[in-house]
Design a protein around this motif. Structure first.
Motif, PDB file in Angstrom:
ATOM      1  N   ALA A  72       0.825  -1.208   0.000  1.00  0.00           N
ATOM      2  CA  ALA A  72       0.000   0.000   0.000  1.00  0.00           C
ATOM      3  C   ALA A  72       0.859   1.258   0.000  1.00  0.00           C
ATOM      4  O   ALA A  72       0.420   2.317  -0.458  1.00  0.00           O
ATOM      5  N   ASN A  73       2.098   1.141   0.504  1.00  0.00           N
ATOM      6  CA  ASN A  73       3.018   2.281   0.540  1.00  0.00           C
ATOM      7  C   ASN A  73       4.013   2.278  -0.622  1.00  0.00           C
ATOM      8  O   ASN A  73       4.891   3.128  -0.685  1.00  0.00           O
ATOM      9  N   HIS A  74       3.891   1.297  -1.539  1.00  0.00           N
ATOM     10  CA  HIS A  74       4.734   1.266  -2.727  1.00  0.00           C
ATOM     11  C   HIS A  74       4.288   2.338  -3.723  1.00  0.00           C
ATOM     12  O   HIS A  74       3.077   2.500  -3.967  1.00  0.00           O
ATOM     13  N   GLU A  75       5.242   3.023  -4.300  1.00  0.00           N
ATOM     14  CA  GLU A  75       4.896   3.978  -5.351  1.00  0.00           C
ATOM     15  C   GLU A  75       4.350   3.226  -6.566  1.00  0.00           C
ATOM     16  O   GLU A  75       4.880   2.197  -6.972  1.00  0.00           O
ATOM     17  N   GLY A  76       3.289   3.767  -7.154  1.00  0.00           N
ATOM     18  CA  GLY A  76       2.712   3.155  -8.342  1.00  0.00           C
ATOM     19  C   GLY A  76       1.676   2.087  -8.071  1.00  0.00           C
ATOM     20  O   GLY A  76       1.030   1.598  -9.003  1.00  0.00           O
ATOM     21  N   GLU A  77       1.488   1.706  -6.814  1.00  0.00           N
ATOM     22  CA  GLU A  77       0.484   0.694  -6.482  1.00  0.00           C
ATOM     23  C   GLU A  77      -0.855   1.354  -6.185  1.00  0.00           C
ATOM     24  O   GLU A  77      -0.915   2.415  -5.556  1.00  0.00           O
ATOM     25  N   ASN A  78      -1.912   0.725  -6.640  1.00  0.00           N
ATOM     26  CA  ASN A  78      -3.268   1.182  -6.345  1.00  0.00           C
ATOM     27  C   ASN A  78      -3.691   0.590  -4.998  1.00  0.00           C
ATOM     28  O   ASN A  78      -3.816  -0.635  -4.873  1.00  0.00           O
ATOM     29  N   VAL A  79      -3.902   1.448  -4.019  1.00  0.00           N
ATOM     30  CA  VAL A  79      -4.184   0.982  -2.665  1.00  0.00           C
ATOM     31  C   VAL A  79      -5.442   0.124  -2.619  1.00  0.00           C
ATOM     32  O   VAL A  79      -5.481  -0.924  -1.965  1.00  0.00           O
ATOM     33  N   GLN A  80      -6.502   0.541  -3.337  1.00  0.00           N
ATOM     34  CA  GLN A  80      -7.748  -0.219  -3.321  1.00  0.00           C
ATOM     35  C   GLN A  80      -7.573  -1.594  -3.951  1.00  0.00           C
ATOM     36  O   GLN A  80      -8.158  -2.581  -3.506  1.00  0.00           O
ATOM     37  N   ARG A  81      -6.759  -1.667  -5.011  1.00  0.00           N
ATOM     38  CA  ARG A  81      -6.500  -2.959  -5.643  1.00  0.00           C
ATOM     39  C   ARG A  81      -5.722  -3.873  -4.694  1.00  0.00           C
ATOM     40  O   ARG A  81      -5.993  -5.067  -4.589  1.00  0.00           O
ATOM     41  N   VAL A  82      -4.740  -3.307  -4.006  1.00  0.00           N
ATOM     42  CA  VAL A  82      -3.971  -4.071  -3.022  1.00  0.00           C
ATOM     43  C   VAL A  82      -4.890  -4.577  -1.908  1.00  0.00           C
ATOM     44  O   VAL A  82      -4.835  -5.746  -1.513  1.00  0.00           O
ATOM     45  N   TYR A  83      -5.752  -3.691  -1.419  1.00  0.00           N
ATOM     46  CA  TYR A  83      -6.669  -4.033  -0.330  1.00  0.00           C
ATOM     47  C   TYR A  83      -7.648  -5.118  -0.763  1.00  0.00           C
ATOM     48  O   TYR A  83      -7.848  -6.126  -0.063  1.00  0.00           O
ATOM     49  N   SER A  84      -8.260  -4.955  -1.945  1.00  0.00           N
ATOM     50  CA  SER A  84      -9.243  -5.914  -2.422  1.00  0.00           C
ATOM     51  C   SER A  84      -8.614  -7.281  -2.670  1.00  0.00           C
ATOM     52  O   SER A  84      -9.185  -8.319  -2.320  1.00  0.00           O
ATOM     53  N   THR A  85      -7.434  -7.293  -3.272  1.00  0.00           N
ATOM     54  CA  THR A  85      -6.732  -8.557  -3.535  1.00  0.00           C
ATOM     55  C   THR A  85      -6.408  -9.274  -2.226  1.00  0.00           C
ATOM     56  O   THR A  85      -6.543 -10.497  -2.114  1.00  0.00           O
ATOM     57  N   THR A  86      -6.004  -8.509  -1.227  1.00  0.00           N
ATOM     58  CA  THR A  86      -5.695  -9.082   0.080  1.00  0.00           C
ATOM     59  C   THR A  86      -6.936  -9.672   0.731  1.00  0.00           C
ATOM     60  O   THR A  86      -6.899 -10.779   1.293  1.00  0.00           O
ATOM     61  N   LEU A  87      -8.051  -8.954   0.645  1.00  0.00           N
ATOM     62  CA  LEU A  87      -9.308  -9.455   1.204  1.00  0.00           C
ATOM     63  C   LEU A  87      -9.714 -10.775   0.544  1.00  0.00           C
ATOM     64  O   LEU A  87     -10.105 -11.727   1.231  1.00  0.00           O
TER      65      LEU A  87
END
Length: 499
Positions: A72-87
């Motif tokens: 989530a703190n990586h540059e260029g990453e979409n936070v919502q995509r990271v969150y949804s994939t994790t869920l």
């Protein structure tokens, strides 16, 4: 200093929910130890089942909490995509786990020693699966710095849990004695310790309803490529987590299998109840962890980040040593948390607390390999520590009982802590103020020895008075060297004006 104030503020909020919540949860300890006798082994069953639960929770989350913060703190990453994939990932694994437990319920119950109570196993499985899924929305709250909602939900769960435990272990048994036919419709005295598990399941499920905002309002997606990258980061954390949680729970899981006596659950009950008093250290460590994990990843790019980490380590050690002395110093009062039949286990309290301090230090040290994406090091350190712990348990528990469990934990955490520090100074050197830290450690050791000498030579009122003076001296040392009164908020100006 601004960074430290931000960390302190969030730690205070998380800490309030953790410490107050754990304190309220302590109400269950006298309740359980009063209503479940040592001979019945009921509290030993609770200790054993919850040890399994803690281990399974690590397996079901498989390092995705920390991985979420990192990506989530990586540059260029979409936070919502990271969150949804994790869920998606954690939710799918959790559902699969529950399905497998129901398919193999009978052999699992027999293997774990609960063939007569298979409900303990499926209730545990369902509870820990829901809990694992909730870890991701809770992590999202921490990422968004919504510490108040995080704390409120944690407190709500604890309050509901306590309320229903009081009802089912205190109120309904008293009512059943006078009106068994009426009360028997909602209460069965033969269930005993099982009510602790049923109540936990109900309260855990209820909390999920309060994550409506965190589970809606965005497009649910699963990114396979992102998941592969995340898992490559997460799997060493999983190994690290398994080893870490085994350091906390292996003794409670193994004890019924390796203890030679016929009263394994009774002895485990004594050890588990006494260890609860030492868990104030776990509260402090947990509160610090909740605030420190997102803080570290968020500050990693700043020039003074390593100095900040060094200061945080020092302050963590200072306050955990103070907590250690306060618990040991007033153990003759705190022991009334548990029923008198469990007091024989109080000798493990200082050992377990010292082990928890080392675990907290190890957690602080662990960020060097997380920040350079070399989490495999954590797997090695925790794995070696876990081998030390398990080996000591297997070799020593048959002869020394639960005292071997306490010392095995001490040795396991100590090993992992030292390895992480020594290797970390090579790959990610941080100039920790070792001279000042060692002064505090030495002062705490001397204070502890004085307390033990007082306990052997004086009556309890004198011991408590002497311990108070020793703790006051330790606090004075802290104020003199690291927290001058003039630096305190609000009242600090009075001391500045008096200079």
């Amino acid at each position: 200093m601004a960074n430290m104030k931000s960390l302190a503020k969030e730690t205070a909020i998380y800490g309030l929910s953790s410490i107050v919540g754990r304190f309220l949860n302590y109400l269950l300890v006298p309740l359980y130890t009063a209503k479940l006798s040592v001979a019945s082994g009921g509290y030993g069953v609770i200790t054993n089942i919850y040890a399994y639960t803690a281990l399974i929770l690590v397996l079901l989350t498989f390092g995705m909490e920390t991985t979420f913060f990192r990506f989530a703190n990586h540059e260029g990453e979409n936070v919502q995509r990271v969150y949804s994939t994790t869920l998606f990932a954690v939710g799918t694994v959790s559902m699969a786990f529950v399905g497998l437990v129901f398919v193999f319920l009978t052999p699992l119950s027999t293997l774990m020693g609960y063939a007569d109570h298979p409900s303990y196993i499926w209730v545990m499985a369902l509870t820990v699966a829901i809990d694992a899924f909730q870890c991701i929305p809770f992590a999202y709250l921490r990422y968004q710095k919504k510490a108040i909602k995080f704390a409120a939900l944690k407190m709500l769960f604890i309050l509901m849990n306590i309320l229903f435990n009081i009802i089912y272990f205190l109120v309904l048994p008293a009512c059943y004695a006078h009106a068994p036919e009426l009360v028997g419709k909602i209460y069965d005295p033969t269930v005993g310790a099982g009510y602790a598990f049923y109540i936990n399941l109900g309260c855990t499920a209820m909390i999920t309803l309060f994550f409506y905002r965190e589970l809606t309002g965005f497009r649910w997606t699963f990114d396979p490529q992102l998941m592969r990258r995340m898992f490559s980061y997460a799997w060493p954390i999983l190994v690290l987590g398994i080893a870490g949680i085994l350091n906390q729970t292996a003794d409670k899981i193994l004890f019924p299998y390796i203890y030679r006596g016929t009263d394994a659950h009774a002895q485990l009950a004594v050890y588990g109840a006494a260890s609860k008093i030492a868990m104030i250290m776990a509260m402090i460590t947990q509160a610090f962890r909740y605030a420190y994990e997102p803080f570290v990843f968020g500050k990693a790019k700043e020039k003074d980040s390593r100095d900040t980490y060094a200061k945080a380590m020092k302050y963590f050690i200072i306050f955990t040593l103070l907590a250690f002395l306060m618990v040991v110093g007033y153990l003759d009062i705190l022991k009334y948390i548990i029923e008198q039949g469990y007091w024989s286990g109080l000798r493990v309290v200082p050992i377990v607390m010292a082990a928890e301090i080392m675990m907290g230090i190890y957690f602080n040290l662990s960020f060097w390999y997380k920040l350079i994406d070399k989490t495999i090091w954590g797997a090695w350190f925790s794995g070696i520590g876990c081998v030390v712990l398990i080996t000591m348990n297997i070799v020593l528990v048959p002869s020394y009982g639960y005292m071997a469990c306490a010392w095995a934990g001490f040795a396991g955490y100590g090993t992992a802590m030292l390895l992480s520090y020594l290797v970390g100074q090579k790959y990610y050197p941080i100039r920790y103020p070792m001279k000042e830290i060692l002064q505090y450690v030495l002062l705490a050791v001397v204070s502890f020895v004085l307390m033990q000498l007082l306990k052997q030579a004086c009556p309890i009122p004198v011991v408590l008075a002497g311990n108070t003076l020793i703790i006051a001296a330790f606090i004075c040392w802290i104020v003199k060297n690291d927290f001058p009164l003039s630096s305190l908020p609000v009242i600090g100006k009075r001391f500045r004006n008096n200079k």
